[in-house]
Write a protein that holds these residues in place. Sequence first.
Motif, PDB file in Angstrom:
ATOM      1  N   GLN A 116       0.668  -1.467   0.358  1.00 55.87           N
ATOM      2  CA  GLN A 116      -0.072   0.311   0.396  1.00 55.87           C
ATOM      3  C   GLN A 116       0.661   1.166  -0.146  1.00 55.87           C
ATOM      4  N   TYR A 117       2.132   1.027   0.521  1.00 59.63           N
ATOM      5  CA  TYR A 117       3.059   2.451   0.160  1.00 59.63           C
ATOM      6  C   TYR A 117       3.777   2.628  -0.806  1.00 59.63           C
ATOM      7  N   ALA A 118       2.970   1.362  -1.574  1.00 56.35           N
ATOM      8  CA  ALA A 118       3.816   1.944  -3.097  1.00 56.35           C
ATOM      9  C   ALA A 118       3.207   2.580  -3.486  1.00 56.35           C
ATOM     10  N   ILE A 119       1.671   1.890  -3.441  1.00 59.53           N
ATOM     11  CA  ILE A 119       0.757   2.483  -4.194  1.00 59.53           C
ATOM     12  C   ILE A 119       0.894   4.454  -4.617  1.00 59.53           C
ATOM     13  N   MET A 120       0.511   4.103  -2.995  1.00 61.84           N
ATOM     14  CA  MET A 120       0.615   6.032  -2.205  1.00 61.84           C
ATOM     15  C   MET A 120       1.534   6.453  -2.865  1.00 61.84           C
ATOM     16  N   GLY A 121       2.669   6.093  -2.066  1.00 58.06           N
ATOM     17  CA  GLY A 121       3.649   6.851  -2.976  1.00 58.06           C
ATOM     18  C   GLY A 121       4.330   7.668  -4.168  1.00 58.06           C
ATOM     19  N   SER A 122       3.758   6.347  -4.656  1.00 62.32           N
ATOM     20  CA  SER A 122       3.671   6.168  -7.072  1.00 62.32           C
ATOM     21  C   SER A 122       3.010   7.437  -7.172  1.00 62.32           C
ATOM     22  N   LEU A 123       1.809   7.530  -6.232  1.00 62.38           N
ATOM     23  CA  LEU A 123       0.630   7.885  -6.826  1.00 62.38           C
ATOM     24  C   LEU A 123       1.402   9.440  -5.856  1.00 62.38           C
ATOM     25  N   TYR A 124       1.277  10.027  -5.057  1.00 64.32           N
ATOM     26  CA  TYR A 124       2.248  11.364  -4.378  1.00 64.32           C
ATOM     27  C   TYR A 124       2.983  11.920  -5.501  1.00 64.32           C
ATOM     28  N   ARG A 125       3.555  10.761  -6.119  1.00 65.09           N
ATOM     29  CA  ARG A 125       5.146  11.531  -6.588  1.00 65.09           C
ATOM     30  C   ARG A 125       4.710  11.914  -7.502  1.00 65.09           C
ATOM     31  N   GLU A 126       3.576  11.453  -8.715  1.00 66.26           N
ATOM     32  CA  GLU A 126       3.203  11.756  -9.548  1.00 66.26           C
ATOM     33  C   GLU A 126       2.066  12.801  -9.367  1.00 66.26           C
ATOM     34  N   LYS A 127       0.593  12.651  -8.512  1.00 63.44           N
ATOM     35  CA  LYS A 127      -0.012  13.897  -8.807  1.00 63.44           C
ATOM     36  C   LYS A 127       1.222  15.005  -7.910  1.00 63.44           C
ATOM     37  N   VAL A 128       1.774  15.159  -6.980  1.00 64.10           N
ATOM     38  CA  VAL A 128       2.404  16.077  -6.379  1.00 64.10           C
ATOM     39  C   VAL A 128       3.271  16.744  -7.211  1.00 64.10           C
ATOM     40  N   HIS A 129       4.433  15.544  -7.701  1.00 60.19           N
ATOM     41  CA  HIS A 129       5.842  16.365  -8.189  1.00 60.19           C
ATOM     42  C   HIS A 129       5.300  16.094  -9.665  1.00 60.19           C
TER      43      HIS A 129
END
Lengths: 329, 329
Positions: free
Chosen positions: A154-167
């Motif tokens: 779940q961390y991997a999915i959340m972290g990946s989306l964060y990098r995509e959406k925010v960065h």
Amino acid sequence: MRIAIDAMGGDHAPKLIVEGALEAANQFTDTHLILVGDEAVIKPLLAGKTYSNVSIHHAADMISAEDEPVRAVRRKKDASMVVAGRLVREGEADAMLSAGNTGALMATGLLIVGRMAGIERPALAPMLPTIDNTGVLALDLGANMDAKPEHLLQYAIMGSLYREKVHGISKPRVSLLNVGTETNKGNELVKETYHLLEAAPIHFTGNVEARDVLQRNCDVLICDGFSGNILLKAMEGTAGTIFAELKTAFGSSWLTKLAAAIMLPRLRQLKQKMDYKEHGGAPLLGLNGLVVKCHGSSDVVAVKNAVRQARLAIQNNLIASIAAEINKK
Amino acid sequence: MRIAIDAMGGDHAPKLIVEGALEAANQFTDTHLILVGDEAVIKPLLAGKTYSNVSIHHAADMISAEDEPVRAVRRKKDASMVVAGRLVREGEADAMLSAGNTGALMATGLLIVGRMAGIERPALAPMLPTIDNTGVLALDLGANMDAKPEHLLQYAIMGSLYREKVHGISKPRVSLLNVGTETNKGNELVKETYHLLEAAPIHFTGNVEARDVLQRNCDVLICDGFSGNILLKAMEGTAGTIFAELKTAFGSSWLTKLAAAIMLPRLRQLKQKMDYKEHGGAPLLGLNGLVVKCHGSSDVVAVKNAVRQARLAIQNNLIASIAAEINKK
């Protein structure tokens, strides 16, 4: 967009927190900032100016650095941090920021804002420094000490989306912190996690060793809260020790002081590169709303940057995207 | 005292390994050194000299860095490393040293030399650098990825005895690697271990954070093999990156090159301080005999130091002391 700011948390609260919020309000006119804290303390800091996009939400109490996190959040119902969390839960704010007690903020996330449906354990996700100065999002860095493979997935999915959406990184490279790069390396936790990540809807790029993290060969680094803390603090301690030794070496004679004068700008730059505090706030991912942990020593720039970061996450629907992806599974 | 040396293992084998052994033989005349390896290769390296306390034990085969550890140890029965292990098991040598394949040496320890009765998991115990240049013995650094509290307790007892018997430290301070200094910090593994260490016959001095390891606030650092590897490699990677950046910074103009010339001796000293390879061989503790892992890049001095270390361990009855303490419990 409405962002609640815990005006009373952090080493330089409330002064620099409020000043940072005012600068952010000036820059991001589409964003409404809610300063949560003691009105009698905050009002004078607004210096008589009125901002149409800044308001004060009174909270009589506050949580200190010494407070026992869970107990403080449970008992101090009027603490600025808890009230800011409540604004997020009740939909009166889209995000909250705090530079206060980290443990208390994690408790506020869990007990006040609440876990996202389908998420077992929220994760704290700061940026670790990298030598190219872009940083890598690492999670979990201490919210959950005894992680299971499913949590790391779940961390991997959340972290990946964060990098995509925010960065704005498309196809972020997600790696697993391990003791070697080969598939079969590590303890039972990472061996099982490896297979889950291979099958996950992310761009999994395999294992990364602790010695290579600074080289930024990934965008998201997955680890359990215990190992992540060891990694972060070992990097911090080693860099701090070397810089302290360099300072002594450069100060030892008039000749070395001359060398120091020559090298100073470059050394400052290097020191800054290695400082993870430079990389903005750390989101707590896996909650029913956006909670951003700012470093305790946050100043005006740090607060403004955290607002910028929260704004991007809100604009790009980070929380809804995470919920959709998690519930697909 | 008889010490078997794997003459064929390591980046500089057999030449520097044999030369190191000869220097050790010269210095420690009470110690008999058995060079294990291909006689046709080793004999010419003795340069015609005869040493009364050096002998060659022929072994036709060898294990390379690329060999799969367990398989190589099982199949290559005539490999120098395996033969050296057999000499220890059969009482023909009191200790063995090797600078070869680390995984294979751990397998040799387990499969050939054998586990000590009462020990569940042997541990690899190198010295980590500390800023005062004395170092801290850390275990386990990678022999056992999924440790239980009872394993960590045994590491503590073995590490404490090693520091006492080999390094002459009375009442070595034993600490637990953790995410905070408070008693109740960490994951389930370290929380349970904390209580076991409190009750153990050692001088337990509590938790140590990864950022403080370099400050040498303990003599023995207890950790599981996974976290220990993260710690060591994070320290190594951070120091390596900073030194590489410093090199670039010092090389950027004639003026910075001048500064470099001034600072060079001090920088060299600092770099050496941070280098864990400087701190001698790493014992594999918990076996029926002494096995010392020398760094792959071991040179003459490293081999001589490892012999000195093994000699002290033999003289002071390290293995028997560990067995007595473990079987008391």
